[in-house]
Design a protein around this motif. Sequence first.
Motif, short mmCIF file in Angstrom:
data_model
loop_
_atom_site.label_atom_id
_atom_site.label_comp_id
_atom_site.label_asym_id
_atom_site.label_seq_id
_atom_site.Cartn_x
_atom_site.Cartn_y
_atom_site.Cartn_z
N GLY A 51 0.81 -1.21 0.00
CA GLY A 51 0.00 0.00 0.00
C GLY A 51 0.84 1.26 0.00
O GLY A 51 2.05 1.23 -0.19
N SER A 52 0.17 2.37 0.20
CA SER A 52 0.87 3.65 0.20
C SER A 52 1.57 3.84 1.54
O SER A 52 1.02 3.56 2.60
N ARG A 53 2.80 4.30 1.47
CA ARG A 53 3.58 4.51 2.68
C ARG A 53 3.83 5.99 2.86
O ARG A 53 4.25 6.67 1.91
N PRO A 54 3.63 6.50 4.06
CA PRO A 54 3.96 7.91 4.30
C PRO A 54 5.47 8.10 4.24
O PRO A 54 6.24 7.26 4.71
N VAL A 55 5.89 9.20 3.66
CA VAL A 55 7.31 9.46 3.43
C VAL A 55 8.10 9.55 4.73
O VAL A 55 9.17 8.93 4.83
N PRO A 56 7.66 10.28 5.76
CA PRO A 56 8.47 10.32 6.99
C PRO A 56 8.67 8.95 7.62
O PRO A 56 9.73 8.66 8.16
N ALA A 57 7.68 8.08 7.53
CA ALA A 57 7.81 6.75 8.10
C ALA A 57 8.85 5.92 7.34
O ALA A 57 9.68 5.24 7.95
N LEU A 58 8.82 5.98 6.03
CA LEU A 58 9.78 5.24 5.22
C LEU A 58 11.19 5.76 5.44
O LEU A 58 12.14 4.98 5.58
N VAL A 59 11.35 7.07 5.49
CA VAL A 59 12.67 7.67 5.74
C VAL A 59 13.16 7.28 7.13
O VAL A 59 14.35 7.00 7.33
N ALA A 60 12.26 7.23 8.12
CA ALA A 60 12.64 6.85 9.48
C ALA A 60 13.15 5.41 9.52
O ALA A 60 14.15 5.13 10.19
#
Length: 102
Positions: free
Chosen positions: A67-76
């Motif tokens: 699914g779609s992943r929020p950018v801050p979460a993926l970067v974290a």
Amino acid sequence: MTGFGQHGTRKYPRTRGRMGSRSGPDRATLGIIGLVCAVAGFFTLGIVLGPAAIVCGWLAMGRTWAGSRPVPALVAVVLGAIDTLLAVIWLAGAAGPAGGLL
């Protein structure tokens, strides 16, 4: 005995499943917390803040890669993994035969 075995006439004000639980931080907040932990982990306590960033990012993504992943979460998650890896390498080098002096 008309209401025996059935729910009462009063309905719950919120339908089940529409409102999330309010016992903890939401996903956006967890993503931002994970991002802050990941950036701070590059400067201090990477062995602690790296895994914390990974956990916060993973929870912010909903514990799935689909699914779609929020950018801050993926970067974290990515920066937390890099933090942890660098901290482990640093600790392995400090525990070597020269004690990290060479």
